[in-house]
Design a protein around this motif. Structure first.
Motif, PDB file in Angstrom:
ATOM      1  N   GLN A  48       0.804  -1.216   0.000  1.00 25.36           N
ATOM      2  CA  GLN A  48       0.000   0.000   0.000  1.00 25.36           C
ATOM      3  C   GLN A  48       0.839   1.269   0.000  1.00 25.36           C
ATOM      4  O   GLN A  48       0.417   2.281  -0.550  1.00 25.36           O
ATOM      5  CB  GLN A  48      -0.987  -0.033   1.160  1.00 25.36           C
ATOM      6  CG  GLN A  48      -2.034  -1.103   0.941  1.00 25.36           C
ATOM      7  CD  GLN A  48      -2.760  -1.499   2.197  1.00 25.36           C
ATOM      8  OE1 GLN A  48      -2.356  -1.165   3.301  1.00 25.36           O
ATOM      9  NE2 GLN A  48      -3.838  -2.250   2.030  1.00 25.36           N
ATOM     10  N   GLU A  49       2.025   1.219   0.579  1.00 23.94           N
ATOM     11  CA  GLU A  49       2.906   2.377   0.481  1.00 23.94           C
ATOM     12  C   GLU A  49       3.281   2.632  -0.977  1.00 23.94           C
ATOM     13  O   GLU A  49       3.342   3.786  -1.413  1.00 23.94           O
ATOM     14  CB  GLU A  49       4.169   2.165   1.327  1.00 23.94           C
ATOM     15  CG  GLU A  49       3.915   2.301   2.803  1.00 23.94           C
ATOM     16  CD  GLU A  49       5.126   2.007   3.667  1.00 23.94           C
ATOM     17  OE1 GLU A  49       5.100   2.411   4.846  1.00 23.94           O
ATOM     18  OE2 GLU A  49       6.093   1.367   3.183  1.00 23.94           O
ATOM     19  N   LYS A  50       3.465   1.582  -1.734  1.00 29.17           N
ATOM     20  CA  LYS A  50       3.751   1.738  -3.166  1.00 29.17           C
ATOM     21  C   LYS A  50       2.537   2.334  -3.884  1.00 29.17           C
ATOM     22  O   LYS A  50       2.681   3.203  -4.749  1.00 29.17           O
ATOM     23  CB  LYS A  50       4.152   0.401  -3.788  1.00 29.17           C
ATOM     24  CG  LYS A  50       4.590   0.524  -5.230  1.00 29.17           C
ATOM     25  CD  LYS A  50       5.115  -0.798  -5.762  1.00 29.17           C
ATOM     26  CE  LYS A  50       5.573  -0.642  -7.201  1.00 29.17           C
ATOM     27  NZ  LYS A  50       6.105  -1.905  -7.745  1.00 29.17           N
ATOM     28  N   LEU A  51       1.341   1.891  -3.518  1.00 31.29           N
ATOM     29  CA  LEU A  51       0.133   2.465  -4.115  1.00 31.29           C
ATOM     30  C   LEU A  51       0.018   3.956  -3.807  1.00 31.29           C
ATOM     31  O   LEU A  51      -0.383   4.739  -4.668  1.00 31.29           O
ATOM     32  CB  LEU A  51      -1.120   1.746  -3.612  1.00 31.29           C
ATOM     33  CG  LEU A  51      -1.411   0.364  -4.168  1.00 31.29           C
ATOM     34  CD1 LEU A  51      -2.661  -0.206  -3.499  1.00 31.29           C
ATOM     35  CD2 LEU A  51      -1.567   0.394  -5.672  1.00 31.29           C
ATOM     36  N   VAL A  52       0.355   4.341  -2.580  1.00 25.73           N
ATOM     37  CA  VAL A  52       0.304   5.758  -2.214  1.00 25.73           C
ATOM     38  C   VAL A  52       1.243   6.554  -3.109  1.00 25.73           C
ATOM     39  O   VAL A  52       0.869   7.617  -3.630  1.00 25.73           O
ATOM     40  CB  VAL A  52       0.652   5.959  -0.715  1.00 25.73           C
ATOM     41  CG1 VAL A  52       0.909   7.437  -0.402  1.00 25.73           C
ATOM     42  CG2 VAL A  52      -0.456   5.410   0.162  1.00 25.73           C
ATOM     43  N   TRP A  53       2.432   6.057  -3.314  1.00 28.31           N
ATOM     44  CA  TRP A  53       3.377   6.717  -4.202  1.00 28.31           C
ATOM     45  C   TRP A  53       2.784   6.843  -5.617  1.00 28.31           C
ATOM     46  O   TRP A  53       2.816   7.918  -6.217  1.00 28.31           O
ATOM     47  CB  TRP A  53       4.697   5.935  -4.237  1.00 28.31           C
ATOM     48  CG  TRP A  53       5.552   6.235  -5.430  1.00 28.31           C
ATOM     49  CD1 TRP A  53       6.074   7.450  -5.802  1.00 28.31           C
ATOM     50  CD2 TRP A  53       5.956   5.313  -6.435  1.00 28.31           C
ATOM     51  NE1 TRP A  53       6.789   7.330  -6.961  1.00 28.31           N
ATOM     52  CE2 TRP A  53       6.741   6.021  -7.371  1.00 28.31           C
ATOM     53  CE3 TRP A  53       5.769   3.947  -6.616  1.00 28.31           C
ATOM     54  CZ2 TRP A  53       7.294   5.414  -8.489  1.00 28.31           C
ATOM     55  CZ3 TRP A  53       6.337   3.341  -7.727  1.00 28.31           C
ATOM     56  CH2 TRP A  53       7.092   4.075  -8.642  1.00 28.31           C
ATOM     57  N   MET A  54       2.227   5.774  -6.142  1.00 25.70           N
ATOM     58  CA  MET A  54       1.696   5.767  -7.516  1.00 25.70           C
ATOM     59  C   MET A  54       0.490   6.709  -7.659  1.00 25.70           C
ATOM     60  O   MET A  54       0.420   7.480  -8.609  1.00 25.70           O
ATOM     61  CB  MET A  54       1.340   4.355  -7.942  1.00 25.70           C
ATOM     62  CG  MET A  54       2.527   3.461  -8.093  1.00 25.70           C
ATOM     63  SD  MET A  54       1.993   1.781  -8.466  1.00 25.70           S
ATOM     64  CE  MET A  54       3.404   1.221  -9.397  1.00 25.70           C
ATOM     65  N   TYR A  55      -0.468   6.607  -6.736  1.00 29.83           N
ATOM     66  CA  TYR A  55      -1.642   7.484  -6.822  1.00 29.83           C
ATOM     67  C   TYR A  55      -1.259   8.944  -6.608  1.00 29.83           C
ATOM     68  O   TYR A  55      -1.831   9.835  -7.250  1.00 29.83           O
ATOM     69  CB  TYR A  55      -2.725   7.060  -5.826  1.00 29.83           C
ATOM     70  CG  TYR A  55      -3.521   5.843  -6.260  1.00 29.83           C
ATOM     71  CD1 TYR A  55      -4.329   5.888  -7.380  1.00 29.83           C
ATOM     72  CD2 TYR A  55      -3.449   4.648  -5.547  1.00 29.83           C
ATOM     73  CE1 TYR A  55      -5.058   4.792  -7.793  1.00 29.83           C
ATOM     74  CE2 TYR A  55      -4.174   3.539  -5.961  1.00 29.83           C
ATOM     75  CZ  TYR A  55      -4.981   3.607  -7.076  1.00 29.83           C
ATOM     76  OH  TYR A  55      -5.683   2.517  -7.465  1.00 29.83           O
TER      77      TYR A  55
END
Length: 157
Positions: free
Chosen positions: A145-152
Motif C-alpha cells: 500500500q505504500e507503493k500504491l500511495v506513491w503511484m496514486y
C-alpha cells in the motif's frame, strides 16, 4: 500461568488483536465499496485508465477482506459481518462523489492513509503478542500500500 489460544498466543493479546483486526475489516469493507463505486461511475478523459486501476484495487481489497476475516477466526474470534457495524466502526467513510476521477484518487489516498496507520498499530501489537501470522500479513499489506500511495500521488501531480 498465561492462558493460550489454540495457536499458542496469549488469550488477552489475541483478543485485542482480533478487535483491531475487526476495525481493519470495517475500514477495508467501506473502502472496497467506495472503490467499486469509483469503478462503476468514473467519467471523463481518464475513464479507461482509472476504470482499470479501480478494478485492480477492489479485486485486491476483496482478497484482503477475506484474509483479515480468516485471521480473526485463526485467533479464535469472530469477524464482524454486518455492513451497518462496518459503517459505525470504520474510520474510512463512505464516498459521496464517485464520478470525479481526481477526487476519487484523493479519497483513495485518504483511505489508504487511515488503513496503513491502523496496520502499523497492528504490526506493533502483533509483534508484542509474538503473533508472526498477523505481523507478516500487516507487513506485506503496508509494503504494497505504500507503493500504491506513491503511484496514486504521482498520478495527481
Amino acid at each position: 500461568m498465561t492462558k493460550l489460544n489454540p495457536i499458542g498466543l496469549d488469550l488477552e493479546k489475541s483478543k485485542v488483536l482480533a478487535e483491531k483486526l475487526n476495525a481493519l475489516l470495517a475500514d477495508y469493507s467501506v473502502f472496497y465499496q467506495n472503490v467499486r463505486g469509483y469503478h462503476w461511475n468514473i467519467k471523463g478523459d481518464k475513464f479507461f485508465e482509472l476504470h482499470d486501476k479501480f478494478q485492480e484495487l477492489y479485486e485486491d481489497l476483496f482478497v484482503k477482506i477475506d484474509e483479515v476475516a480468516e485471521r480473526i477466526r485463526t485467533l479464535g474470534h469472530t469477524p464482524h459481518h454486518k455492513f451497518s457495524k462496518y459503517l459505525k466502526d470504520a474510520d474510512v467513510k463512505e464516498s459521496t462523489e464517485v464520478a470525479d476521477g481526481v477526487q476519487d484518487v484523493k479519497d483513495t489516498l485518504d483511505s489508504l492513509k487511515i488503513i496503513i496507520t491502523l496496520q502499523r498499530e497492528l504490526l506493533h501489537l502483533s509483534d508484542d503478542a509474538e503473533d508472526e501470522g498477523t505481523n507478516a500479513l500487516m507487513s506485506d499489506y503496508i509494503r504494497e500500500q505504500e507503493k500504491l500511495v506513491w503511484m496514486y500521488s504521482a498520478y495527481l501531480k
